[in-house]
Scaffold this motif. Structure first.
Motif, PDB file in Angstrom:
ATOM      1  N   PRO A   7      29.436  84.798 100.299  1.00 14.53           N
ATOM      2  CA  PRO A   7      29.762  86.339 100.158  1.00 14.53           C
ATOM      3  C   PRO A   7      30.169  86.689 101.585  1.00 14.53           C
ATOM      4  O   PRO A   7      29.489  86.406 102.641  1.00 14.53           O
ATOM      5  N   GLY A   8      31.344  87.292 101.568  1.00 18.58           N
ATOM      6  CA  GLY A   8      31.773  87.983 102.946  1.00 18.58           C
ATOM      7  C   GLY A   8      32.566  86.959 103.676  1.00 18.58           C
ATOM      8  O   GLY A   8      33.324  87.279 104.890  1.00 18.58           O
ATOM      9  N   LYS A   9      32.763  85.608 103.248  1.00 17.22           N
ATOM     10  CA  LYS A   9      33.333  84.956 103.840  1.00 17.22           C
ATOM     11  C   LYS A   9      34.826  84.206 103.108  1.00 17.22           C
ATOM     12  O   LYS A   9      34.447  84.295 101.935  1.00 17.22           O
ATOM     13  N   GLU A  10      35.751  83.498 103.702  1.00 16.39           N
ATOM     14  CA  GLU A  10      36.688  82.990 103.046  1.00 16.39           C
ATOM     15  C   GLU A  10      36.187  81.652 102.457  1.00 16.39           C
ATOM     16  O   GLU A  10      35.350  80.941 102.787  1.00 16.39           O
ATOM     17  N   ARG A  11      36.862  81.307 101.221  1.00 17.09           N
ATOM     18  CA  ARG A  11      36.435  79.912 100.649  1.00 17.09           C
ATOM     19  C   ARG A  11      36.702  78.838 101.477  1.00 17.09           C
ATOM     20  O   ARG A  11      37.726  78.610 102.352  1.00 17.09           O
ATOM     21  N   GLU A  12      35.922  77.928 101.387  1.00 18.44           N
ATOM     22  CA  GLU A  12      36.235  76.793 102.301  1.00 18.44           C
ATOM     23  C   GLU A  12      36.408  75.384 101.566  1.00 18.44           C
ATOM     24  O   GLU A  12      35.469  75.165 100.566  1.00 18.44           O
ATOM     25  N   VAL A  13      37.501  74.667 101.463  1.00 18.97           N
ATOM     26  CA  VAL A  13      37.615  73.491 100.859  1.00 18.97           C
ATOM     27  C   VAL A  13      36.856  72.541 101.723  1.00 18.97           C
ATOM     28  O   VAL A  13      36.924  72.099 102.672  1.00 18.97           O
ATOM     29  N   VAL A  14      35.766  72.049 100.984  1.00 16.26           N
ATOM     30  CA  VAL A  14      34.655  71.037 101.680  1.00 16.26           C
ATOM     31  C   VAL A  14      35.250  69.660 101.542  1.00 16.26           C
ATOM     32  O   VAL A  14      35.424  68.878 102.572  1.00 16.26           O
ATOM     33  N   SER A  15      35.873  69.358 100.349  1.00 12.20           N
ATOM     34  CA  SER A  15      36.342  67.885 100.313  1.00 12.20           C
ATOM     35  C   SER A  15      37.233  67.675  99.089  1.00 12.20           C
ATOM     36  O   SER A  15      36.846  68.466  98.274  1.00 12.20           O
ATOM     37  N   CYS A  16      38.109  66.812  99.450  1.00 12.27           N
ATOM     38  CA  CYS A  16      38.941  66.688  98.077  1.00 12.27           C
ATOM     39  C   CYS A  16      39.406  65.068  98.029  1.00 12.27           C
ATOM     40  O   CYS A  16      39.426  64.476  98.879  1.00 12.27           O
ATOM     41  N   THR A  17      39.527  64.856  96.737  1.00 12.64           N
ATOM     42  CA  THR A  17      39.910  63.245  96.573  1.00 12.64           C
ATOM     43  C   THR A  17      41.149  63.342  95.570  1.00 12.64           C
ATOM     44  O   THR A  17      41.375  64.122  94.593  1.00 12.64           O
ATOM     45  N   SER A  18      42.035  62.309  95.669  1.00 19.65           N
ATOM     46  CA  SER A  18      43.018  62.271  94.856  1.00 19.65           C
ATOM     47  C   SER A  18      42.701  61.247  93.469  1.00 19.65           C
ATOM     48  O   SER A  18      42.094  60.314  93.686  1.00 19.65           O
ATOM     49  N   LYS A  19      42.811  61.858  92.345  1.00 15.51           N
ATOM     50  CA  LYS A  19      42.630  60.745  90.967  1.00 15.51           C
ATOM     51  C   LYS A  19      43.127  59.546  91.029  1.00 15.51           C
ATOM     52  O   LYS A  19      42.973  58.728  90.752  1.00 15.51           O
ATOM     53  N   SER A  20      44.603  59.811  91.375  1.00 16.44           N
ATOM     54  CA  SER A  20      45.510  58.408  91.433  1.00 16.44           C
ATOM     55  C   SER A  20      45.437  57.812  92.410  1.00 16.44           C
ATOM     56  O   SER A  20      45.577  56.352  92.050  1.00 16.44           O
ATOM     57  N   ASP A  21      45.082  57.792  93.603  1.00 16.96           N
ATOM     58  CA  ASP A  21      44.870  56.802  94.589  1.00 16.96           C
ATOM     59  C   ASP A  21      43.615  56.699  95.522  1.00 16.96           C
ATOM     60  O   ASP A  21      43.410  55.933  96.139  1.00 16.96           O
ATOM     61  N   GLY A  22      42.819  57.864  95.017  1.00 18.79           N
ATOM     62  CA  GLY A  22      41.285  57.691  95.566  1.00 18.79           C
ATOM     63  C   GLY A  22      41.184  58.146  97.016  1.00 18.79           C
ATOM     64  O   GLY A  22      40.211  58.243  97.593  1.00 18.79           O
TER      65      GLY A  22
END
Length: 119
Positions: A41-56
């Motif tokens: 709350p009160g802070k910007e969203r942070e993308v913690v981690s992501c992965t590609s479904k197609s190539d991992g």
């Protein structure tokens, strides 16, 4: 319909571990990314981690690099975030998300799951 069902949040002491899971359904192709995004709350969203479904391929925010691990189980259509060495500053609501490059309308969210790390 695309649906994401997140689970696994909770309360843990600093230095502990938690595992978040997100079950993804209703997607019939592999060209998309799965992410964990957190919000304080009160802070910007942070993308913690992501992965590609197609190539991992995977990517991590600098703040969690080396402590968090994202993985996808293509057979079960789940994406998991293993969180180790948790810190109080990791406390947030965590959301799973799927999106597709160049397709802004393909952007789906699971319900948030609260992670609380006590000092």
């Amino acid at each position: 319909d695309v649906q994401l069902q997140a689970s696994g949040g909770g309360l843990v002491q600093a230095g502990g571990s938690l595992r978040l899971s997100c079950a993804v359904s209703g997607i019939t192709f592999d060209d998309y990314a799965m992410s964990w995004i957190r919000q304080v709350p009160g802070k910007e969203r942070e993308v913690v981690s992501c992965t590609s479904k197609s190539d991992g391929s995977t990517d991590y925010a600098e703040s969690v690099e080396g402590r968090f691990t994202i993985s996808a189980d293509n057979r079960k259509n789940t994406v998991t975030l293993q969180m180790d060495s948790l810190k109080p500053e990791d406390t947030a609501v965590y959301y799973c998300n799927v999106r597709r490059r160049f397709t802004p309308t393909f952007n789906y969210w699971g319900q948030g799951t609260l992670v609380t790390v006590s000092s």
